[in-house]
Design a protein around this motif. Structure first.
Motif, PDB file in Angstrom:
ATOM      1  N   THR A 121       0.835  -1.206   0.000  1.00 22.23           N
ATOM      2  CA  THR A 121       0.000   0.000   0.000  1.00 22.23           C
ATOM      3  C   THR A 121       0.865   1.249   0.000  1.00 22.23           C
ATOM      4  OG1 THR A 121      -1.774  -1.149   1.160  1.00 22.23           O
ATOM      5  CG2 THR A 121      -1.804   1.250   1.241  1.00 22.23           C
ATOM      6  N   ASN A 122       1.912   1.267   0.814  1.00 23.54           N
ATOM      7  CA  ASN A 122       2.801   2.430   0.865  1.00 23.54           C
ATOM      8  C   ASN A 122       3.555   2.621  -0.450  1.00 23.54           C
ATOM      9  OD1 ASN A 122       2.064   3.138   3.468  1.00 23.54           O
ATOM     10  ND2 ASN A 122       3.672   1.911   4.405  1.00 23.54           N
ATOM     11  N   PHE A 123       3.984   1.525  -1.082  1.00 26.52           N
ATOM     12  CA  PHE A 123       4.643   1.647  -2.385  1.00 26.52           C
ATOM     13  C   PHE A 123       3.694   2.249  -3.423  1.00 26.52           C
ATOM     14  CE2 PHE A 123       7.927  -1.751  -1.325  1.00 26.52           C
ATOM     15  CZ  PHE A 123       8.982  -0.852  -1.350  1.00 26.52           C
ATOM     16  N   VAL A 124       2.460   1.787  -3.452  1.00 23.87           N
ATOM     17  CA  VAL A 124       1.488   2.310  -4.420  1.00 23.87           C
ATOM     18  C   VAL A 124       1.241   3.795  -4.161  1.00 23.87           C
ATOM     19  CG1 VAL A 124      -0.918   2.178  -5.179  1.00 23.87           C
ATOM     20  CG2 VAL A 124       0.415   0.090  -4.888  1.00 23.87           C
ATOM     21  N   LYS A 125       1.142   4.185  -2.899  1.00 20.49           N
ATOM     22  CA  LYS A 125       0.962   5.605  -2.565  1.00 20.49           C
ATOM     23  C   LYS A 125       2.158   6.434  -3.016  1.00 20.49           C
ATOM     24  CE  LYS A 125      -2.072   5.030   1.415  1.00 20.49           C
ATOM     25  NZ  LYS A 125      -2.181   5.169   2.885  1.00 20.49           N
TER      26      LYS A 125
END
Length: 60
Positions: A8-12
């Motif tokens: 999720t953090n990578f996508v953000k």
């Protein structure tokens, strides 16, 4: 949950294409694992004197 949060953090951050597969637990000596990805990062660490290897498959 940790992997899901990391993805999720990578996508953000604008890094797309993350995929999570269920973890696999292998116990024993001299086992072999083959991942169907071109690059793999291996992370070695120890928890309570138990050696753990985490294999992260990388692909585009």
């Amino acid at each position: 949950m940790v992997c899901a949060n990391v993805c999720t953090n990578f996508v953000k951050s604008g890094i797309n294409g993350m995929d999570i597969s269920p973890p696999t637990l292998l116990i024993g000596n001299d086992g072999q694992v083959r991942l169907a990805v071109p690059n793999v990062i291996v992370v070695d660490f120890s928890v309570d004197n138990i050696k753990i290897k985490v294999y992260v498959g990388l692909y585009k």
